[in-house]
Scaffold this motif. Structure first.
Motif, PDB file in Angstrom:
ATOM      1  N   SER A   1      31.694  21.789  21.307  1.00  0.00           N
ATOM      2  CA  SER A   1      31.111  20.838  22.327  1.00  0.00           C
ATOM      3  C   SER A   1      31.642  19.557  22.294  1.00  0.00           C
ATOM      4  N   LEU A   2      32.770  19.298  21.549  1.00  0.00           N
ATOM      5  CA  LEU A   2      33.437  17.897  22.046  1.00  0.00           C
ATOM      6  C   LEU A   2      34.067  17.906  23.030  1.00  0.00           C
ATOM      7  N   GLY A   3      34.419  19.161  23.661  1.00  0.00           N
ATOM      8  CA  GLY A   3      35.085  19.316  25.096  1.00  0.00           C
ATOM      9  C   GLY A   3      34.033  18.671  26.248  1.00  0.00           C
ATOM     10  N   ASN A   4      32.851  18.319  25.720  1.00  0.00           N
ATOM     11  CA  ASN A   4      31.902  17.615  27.013  1.00  0.00           C
ATOM     12  C   ASN A   4      32.185  16.254  27.167  1.00  0.00           C
ATOM     13  N   LEU A   5      32.899  15.658  26.076  1.00  0.00           N
ATOM     14  CA  LEU A   5      33.221  14.167  25.986  1.00  0.00           C
ATOM     15  C   LEU A   5      34.375  13.884  27.001  1.00  0.00           C
ATOM     16  N   VAL A   6      34.258  14.025  28.347  1.00  0.00           N
ATOM     17  CA  VAL A   6      35.196  13.942  29.271  1.00  0.00           C
ATOM     18  C   VAL A   6      35.681  12.289  29.300  1.00  0.00           C
ATOM     19  N   HIS A   7      34.854  11.571  28.732  1.00  0.00           N
ATOM     20  CA  HIS A   7      35.348  10.193  28.741  1.00  0.00           C
ATOM     21  C   HIS A   7      36.117   9.637  27.470  1.00  0.00           C
ATOM     22  N   LEU A   8      36.194  10.335  26.630  1.00  0.00           N
ATOM     23  CA  LEU A   8      36.770   9.942  25.323  1.00  0.00           C
ATOM     24  C   LEU A   8      38.259   9.769  25.537  1.00  0.00           C
ATOM     25  N   GLN A   9      38.364   8.672  24.728  1.00  0.00           N
ATOM     26  CA  GLN A   9      39.968   8.068  25.005  1.00  0.00           C
ATOM     27  C   GLN A   9      40.623   8.106  23.510  1.00  0.00           C
ATOM     28  N   SER A  10      39.839   7.898  22.459  1.00  0.00           N
ATOM     29  CA  SER A  10      40.265   8.059  21.322  1.00  0.00           C
ATOM     30  C   SER A  10      39.390   8.998  20.223  1.00  0.00           C
ATOM     31  N   LEU A  11      40.238   9.821  19.687  1.00  0.00           N
ATOM     32  CA  LEU A  11      39.378  10.904  18.796  1.00  0.00           C
ATOM     33  C   LEU A  11      40.357  10.820  17.606  1.00  0.00           C
TER      34      LEU A  11
ATOM     35  N   LEU B   1      21.829  13.422  16.276  1.00  0.00           N
ATOM     36  CA  LEU B   1      22.782  12.638  16.854  1.00  0.00           C
ATOM     37  C   LEU B   1      22.998  12.416  18.094  1.00  0.00           C
ATOM     38  N   GLY B   2      22.946  13.624  18.833  1.00  0.00           N
ATOM     39  CA  GLY B   2      23.230  13.876  20.154  1.00  0.00           C
ATOM     40  C   GLY B   2      22.246  13.192  21.115  1.00  0.00           C
ATOM     41  N   LYS B   3      21.154  12.762  20.360  1.00  0.00           N
ATOM     42  CA  LYS B   3      19.911  12.070  21.387  1.00  0.00           C
ATOM     43  C   LYS B   3      20.284  10.572  21.818  1.00  0.00           C
ATOM     44  N   MET B   4      21.469  10.215  21.090  1.00  0.00           N
ATOM     45  CA  MET B   4      21.879   8.774  21.282  1.00  0.00           C
ATOM     46  C   MET B   4      22.835   8.805  22.487  1.00  0.00           C
ATOM     47  N   GLU B   5      22.330   9.104  23.620  1.00  0.00           N
ATOM     48  CA  GLU B   5      23.304   9.509  24.641  1.00  0.00           C
ATOM     49  C   GLU B   5      23.896   8.335  25.398  1.00  0.00           C
ATOM     50  N   LYS B   6      23.592   7.338  25.138  1.00  0.00           N
ATOM     51  CA  LYS B   6      24.495   5.961  25.588  1.00  0.00           C
ATOM     52  C   LYS B   6      25.567   5.356  24.806  1.00  0.00           C
ATOM     53  N   LEU B   7      25.732   6.282  23.515  1.00  0.00           N
ATOM     54  CA  LEU B   7      26.919   5.626  22.776  1.00  0.00           C
ATOM     55  C   LEU B   7      28.042   5.593  23.607  1.00  0.00           C
ATOM     56  N   GLU B   8      28.926   4.755  23.360  1.00  0.00           N
ATOM     57  CA  GLU B   8      30.168   4.680  23.904  1.00  0.00           C
ATOM     58  C   GLU B   8      31.232   4.778  22.820  1.00  0.00           C
TER      59      GLU B   8
ATOM     60  N   GLU C   1      26.765  19.845  16.071  1.00  0.00           N
ATOM     61  CA  GLU C   1      27.183  20.468  17.567  1.00  0.00           C
ATOM     62  C   GLU C   1      26.500  19.372  18.474  1.00  0.00           C
ATOM     63  N   SER C   2      25.546  18.870  18.085  1.00  0.00           N
ATOM     64  CA  SER C   2      24.991  18.004  19.172  1.00  0.00           C
ATOM     65  C   SER C   2      25.687  16.593  19.645  1.00  0.00           C
ATOM     66  N   ILE C   3      26.872  16.719  19.096  1.00  0.00           N
ATOM     67  CA  ILE C   3      27.633  15.355  19.317  1.00  0.00           C
ATOM     68  C   ILE C   3      28.221  15.629  20.575  1.00  0.00           C
ATOM     69  N   GLY C   4      28.270  16.908  21.147  1.00  0.00           N
ATOM     70  CA  GLY C   4      28.743  16.869  22.470  1.00  0.00           C
ATOM     71  C   GLY C   4      27.734  16.540  23.739  1.00  0.00           C
ATOM     72  N   ASN C   5      26.620  15.937  23.062  1.00  0.00           N
ATOM     73  CA  ASN C   5      25.490  15.536  24.136  1.00  0.00           C
ATOM     74  C   ASN C   5      25.887  13.960  24.612  1.00  0.00           C
ATOM     75  N   LEU C   6      26.768  13.299  23.661  1.00  0.00           N
ATOM     76  CA  LEU C   6      27.132  11.975  23.790  1.00  0.00           C
ATOM     77  C   LEU C   6      28.328  11.708  24.835  1.00  0.00           C
TER      78      LEU C   6
ATOM     79  N   GLU D   1      38.394  23.856  23.878  1.00  0.00           N
ATOM     80  CA  GLU D   1      37.723  22.868  24.668  1.00  0.00           C
ATOM     81  C   GLU D   1      38.195  21.506  24.759  1.00  0.00           C
ATOM     82  N   VAL D   2      38.946  21.019  23.591  1.00  0.00           N
ATOM     83  CA  VAL D   2      39.785  19.943  23.452  1.00  0.00           C
ATOM     84  C   VAL D   2      40.467  19.687  24.747  1.00  0.00           C
ATOM     85  N   GLY D   3      40.951  20.664  25.515  1.00  0.00           N
ATOM     86  CA  GLY D   3      41.754  20.578  26.637  1.00  0.00           C
ATOM     87  C   GLY D   3      40.981  19.907  27.661  1.00  0.00           C
ATOM     88  N   ASN D   4      39.594  19.797  27.552  1.00  0.00           N
ATOM     89  CA  ASN D   4      38.960  19.170  28.611  1.00  0.00           C
ATOM     90  C   ASN D   4      39.122  17.491  28.572  1.00  0.00           C
TER      91      ASN D   4
END
Length: 292
Positions: free
Chosen positions: A178-188, A131-138, A153-158, A202-205
């Motif tokens: 790896s969810l902590g990599n999603l620094v633009h995330l507004q809704s989880l 799933l992490g290969k779909m890096e343009k997903l918003e 774990e690859s979800i952190g690549n989105l 990492e959620v604190g990120n």
């Protein structure tokens, strides 16, 4: 002069016709999708004898299929592997239908996809490991399905994700750090699954996060002190889990929250009594935008 005008008109008409066409492999992929989801019984059906650009819910840009929006169109069946041939697809909205079966493995070939909305269907099986290969997903929205397995774990690549909602499925395992990599995330939203273990620090990120819904799982341990870093958070729902302590929440100003729900010892709330649907976060946010 008349011949020149006639020639120019033919040239323009031919140009428009070419522009409206899509590669044969894309047209075949759409027809396979139409057949696999019982297209003849859709609310809005396709006339396969007309150009692809005239088909309901299909947008063609620069000679390629760029959008498929078949929200609430009575799709019944499965999504075929050939969906992966639509290599320049940017939006895929099949929400509020009756699609079943597993997610096609070739779905991850849609590298240009920005919005994938498959909520309110009957999809089963696990999320693709790739799933992490779909890096343009918003936006990735799949609530109210029958998805199993763990969150890869690859979800952190989105890293461009702004909305992630996997609520009301049958997902298990831990919430990957790896969810902590999603620094633009507004809704989880991971509400009502079988997730276990502690909330990763990492959620604190996720400092852009405004909505965090983790209620009705099997999460345990202490609430991370890093929650204090979520200055943008306005909706927090973590009730009906197995947390040991809520001490970290004491430093958060409840007055800034629209919703602030957890299992308070002195006033334990029953999540089932909260006055909104099981899929509150994404359902109310998106349905009005597409149900025209």
């Amino acid at each position: 002069m008349k011949k020149l005008v006639y020639f120019l008109m033919l040239t323009i008409m031919a140009g428009n016709q070419v522009f409206a066409q899509v590669p044969n492999k894309e047209k075949k992929a759409l027809i396979e999708f139409y057949d696999a989801t019982n297209g003849k019984d859709w609310v809005q059906i396709w006339n396969l004898d007309e150009p692809v650009s005239t088909w309901y819910g299909v947008t063609v840009a620069n000679g390629h299929v760029s959008q498929i929006n078949l929200f609430r169109n009575n799709l019944v069946g499965f999504v075929p592997e050939s969906i992966g041939r639509l290599e320049q697809l940017e939006i895929l909205n099949l929400a509020f239908n009756s699609i079943s079966g597993e997610l096609p493995k070739d779905l991850v070939k849609l590298k240009d996809l920005k919005v994938m909305r498959l909520e309110m269907n009957r999809l089963k099986g696990s999320l693709p490991e790739a799933l992490g290969k779909m890096e343009k997903l918003e936006e990735l929205v799949m609530f109210n399905n029958l998805l199993t397995g763990s969150i890869p774990e690859s979800i952190g690549n989105l890293v461009n994700l702004r909305v992630l909602n996997l609520s009301s499925n049958l997902l298990k395992g831990i919430i990957p750090g790896s969810l902590g990599n999603l620094v633009h995330l507004q809704s989880l939203g991971l509400f009502e699954n079988n997730l276990e273990g502690a909330i990763p620090t990492e959620v604190g990120n996720l400092t852009a996060l405004r909505e965090l819904v983790l209620a009705n799982n099997q999460l345990e341990g202490d609430i991370p002190t890093e929650f204090g870093q979520l200055a943008s958070l306005r909706i927090l729902q973590i009730q009906n889990n197995k947390f040991n302590s809520f001490k970290s929440l004491q430093s958060m100003d409840e007055a800034r929250f629209t919703v602030f729900d957890y299992d308070k010892k002195d006033d334990k709330q029953n999540f089932k009594d909260v006055n909104f649907s099981r899929t509150r976060m994404a359902d109310t946010k998106f349905e009005d935008d597409n149900d025209e």
